[in-house]
Enzyme design. Structure first.
Site, PDB file in Angstrom:
ATOM      1  NE  ARG A  22      43.373  40.333  44.536  1.00  0.00           N
ATOM      2  CZ  ARG A  22      44.240  40.844  43.327  1.00  0.00           C
ATOM      3  NH1 ARG A  22      44.993  41.337  44.251  1.00  0.00           N
ATOM      4  NH2 ARG A  22      43.778  41.757  42.933  1.00  0.00           N
ATOM      5  CB  SER A  71      38.878  40.526  41.722  1.00  0.00           C
ATOM      6  OG  SER A  71      39.454  41.223  40.749  1.00  0.00           O
ATOM      7  CD  GLU A  92      40.015  39.014  44.441  1.00  0.00           C
ATOM      8  OE1 GLU A  92      40.022  40.393  44.785  1.00  0.00           O
ATOM      9  OE2 GLU A  92      41.124  38.033  43.617  1.00  0.00           O
TER      10      GLU A  92
END
EC number: 1.3.1.98
Length: 310
Positions: free
Chosen positions: A179, A228, A298
């Protein structure tokens, strides 16, 4: 134009500026959360010249700015953003296929690349089926599944950074992680070259359908979310930790931790950024208290404490 107009204001009202300008634009119109106060300016640039000129003026005037795609990984503060939200328009939304590779503008949706690959009987993008957002956003966060990532397909990326100008970076010169990527905060992604490979169309279709079905069964895709919220810690998943703590269904105002997947906070209607942040901090506190794990966010936070990047 008023005598005391700033260089930024002068640029944005110039008839030669190749873009669309929306002053005091509610960012709730440009995020999948449907949350966010007004940006001082929301500007959709249609050419490289318009983009670079706008960024250069923002930097010279010390006006904060950030790039926004489909807004699928962004939470904008209720107070809004006292700067310029920059979206990529016309010239950045093209997809071409040449010599076995895709040349894709950063403003094109990742889903359009997936569908074009399928149409051409090409494989390697099935993992991204159903993924929202633009290619630029996907590259910046190295979007992917548990086992596959967009970075594995990157041949090169063209970017613009104030003070450096345009640059073409090789895929293997970029530091990719879970990520994450090594693109700088003030680096705008313009275009990407992606590798593709011939594949059995029936196998590609089956994999796409299986991946999409899994996402539909495990994620609240029909509700407004930012995707997310937290990165998975090594060796476990945030969803599992939240489930074990019994936090699914926890509500704050119009926001709720999804009953379907604990790492999603949904806007049930009328949720504010403050509601979402409160739930995020509640989850972080409970996970830290129970497991000694500090969850990393995130989602990109915009406008909080005057920041465009968190």
């Amino acid at each position: 134009m008023a005598r005391h107009a700033s260089p930024l204001q002068s640029l944005l009202v110039d008839d030669r500026f190749d873009g669309d300008v929306y002053p005091n634009e509610p960012m709730s119109r440009h995020t999948t959360y449907r949350i966010g106060g007004p940006a001082r300016f929301f500007v959709r640039v249609n050419s490289v010249g318009a983009l670079t000129g706008l960024i250069d003026v923002c930097v010279a005037e010390d006006v904060p700015w950030f790039m926004v795609g489909r807004g699928s990984n962004v939470l904008v503060a209720d107070e809004g953003f006292a700067g310029v939200a920059v979206a990529l328009g016309r010239d950045f939304r093209t997809t071409r296929f040449e010599e076995g590779r895709f040349l894709v503008g950063a403003g094109a949706t990742l889903s359009s690349v997936v569908q074009e690959a399928f149409r051409r009987n090409l494989g390697g993008f099935e993992f991204a089926v159903g993924t929202p957002g633009t290619l630029g956003g996907a590259l910046r966060m190295n979007a992917g599944s548990r086992d596959e990532w967009i970075s594995s397909r990157v041949v090169s990326v063209t970017t613009y950074r104030p003070g450096r100008g345009l640059a073409r970076l090789r895929g293997d010169d970029i530091a990719w992680g879970y990520r994450t990527s090594s693109f700088a905060d003030d680096e705008a992604i313009l275009e990407c070259e992606l590798s593709a490979e011939a594949a059995d169309p029936f196998a590609v279709r089956d994999k796409m359908e299986a991946n999409l079905a899994r996402r539909q069964q495990s994620q609240p895709l029909a509700e407004p979310t930012c995707g997310s919220v937290f990165k998975n810690p090594e060796g476990t998943s945030v969803g599992r930790l939240i489930d074990e703590l019994g936090l699914k269904g926890t509500v704050c105002g119009g926001a709720c931790i999804s009953e379907l997947h604990g790492n999603f906070i949904v806007n049930r209607g009328g949720a504010t950024a403050t509601d979402v942040r409160a739930l995020m901090e509640h989850v972080r506190h409970r996970v830290r208290e129970a497991y000694g794990v500090d969850l990393a966010c995130e989602v990109r936070l915009v406008g909080f404490n005057g920041s465009a990047r968190g």
